[in-house]
Design a protein around this motif. Structure first.
Motif, PDB file in Angstrom:
ATOM      1  N   ARG A 285      -8.638   0.047   1.808  1.00 48.12           N
ATOM      2  CA  ARG A 285      -7.318  -0.059   2.454  1.00 48.12           C
ATOM      3  C   ARG A 285      -7.400  -0.882   3.741  1.00 48.12           C
ATOM      4  O   ARG A 285      -6.437  -1.518   4.133  1.00 48.12           O
TER       5      ARG A 285
ATOM      6  N   LEU B 224      -5.382  -1.082  -5.870  1.00 49.57           N
ATOM      7  CA  LEU B 224      -5.696  -1.640  -4.560  1.00 49.57           C
ATOM      8  C   LEU B 224      -6.291  -3.042  -4.684  1.00 49.57           C
ATOM      9  O   LEU B 224      -5.898  -3.958  -3.963  1.00 49.57           O
TER      10      LEU B 224
ATOM     11  N   LEU C 218       0.827  -1.205   0.000  1.00 47.67           N
ATOM     12  CA  LEU C 218       0.000   0.000   0.000  1.00 47.67           C
ATOM     13  C   LEU C 218       0.858   1.250   0.000  1.00 47.67           C
ATOM     14  O   LEU C 218       0.493   2.265  -0.557  1.00 47.67           O
TER      15      LEU C 218
END
Length: 106
Positions: free
Chosen positions: A65, A23, A9
């Motif tokens: 996330r 992502l 990330l």
């Protein structure tokens, strides 16, 4: 797993324009490598959590996330609660740390 997700990330909160696709790709890599049952480097997480993650990936849920936050917390908790304690009571560790006999006598 814990380090890999953070590395993939990056520490930057700003994500590029193609962030959603990026992502999802990175999350899929983590899922297939560490979470999926019988994956190459499967981590030990509670079965219910694994099933929840599998459902999220099967349903192509919105990947965020924080998708692995619970898994990360569980792994960290398990390491502190179990793995480190067992390691510290081994004769090898006690010899290495110069603690022979001290940890078992408490």
């Amino acid at each position: 797993f814990v380090v890999k997700w953070d590395q993939l990330l990056g520490e930057n909160d700003k994500l590029p324009e193609n962030a959603e696709m990026l992502l999802a790709g990175r999350a899929s890599f983590i899922f297939e490598t560490f979470i999926l049952a019988d994956s190459p480097q499967e981590v030990n997480i509670p079965g219910q959590l694994r099933q929840t993650l599998e459902k999220q990936f099967d349903g192509k849920a919105n990947i965020t996330r924080g998708i692995f936050s619970r898994a990360k917390a569980e792994i960290e908790k398990m390491i502190l609660r179990d793995t480190i304690v067992r390691m510290m009571t081994t004769p090898e560790f006690q010899r290495f740390a110069g603690l022979e006999g001290e940890l078992n006598s408490e």
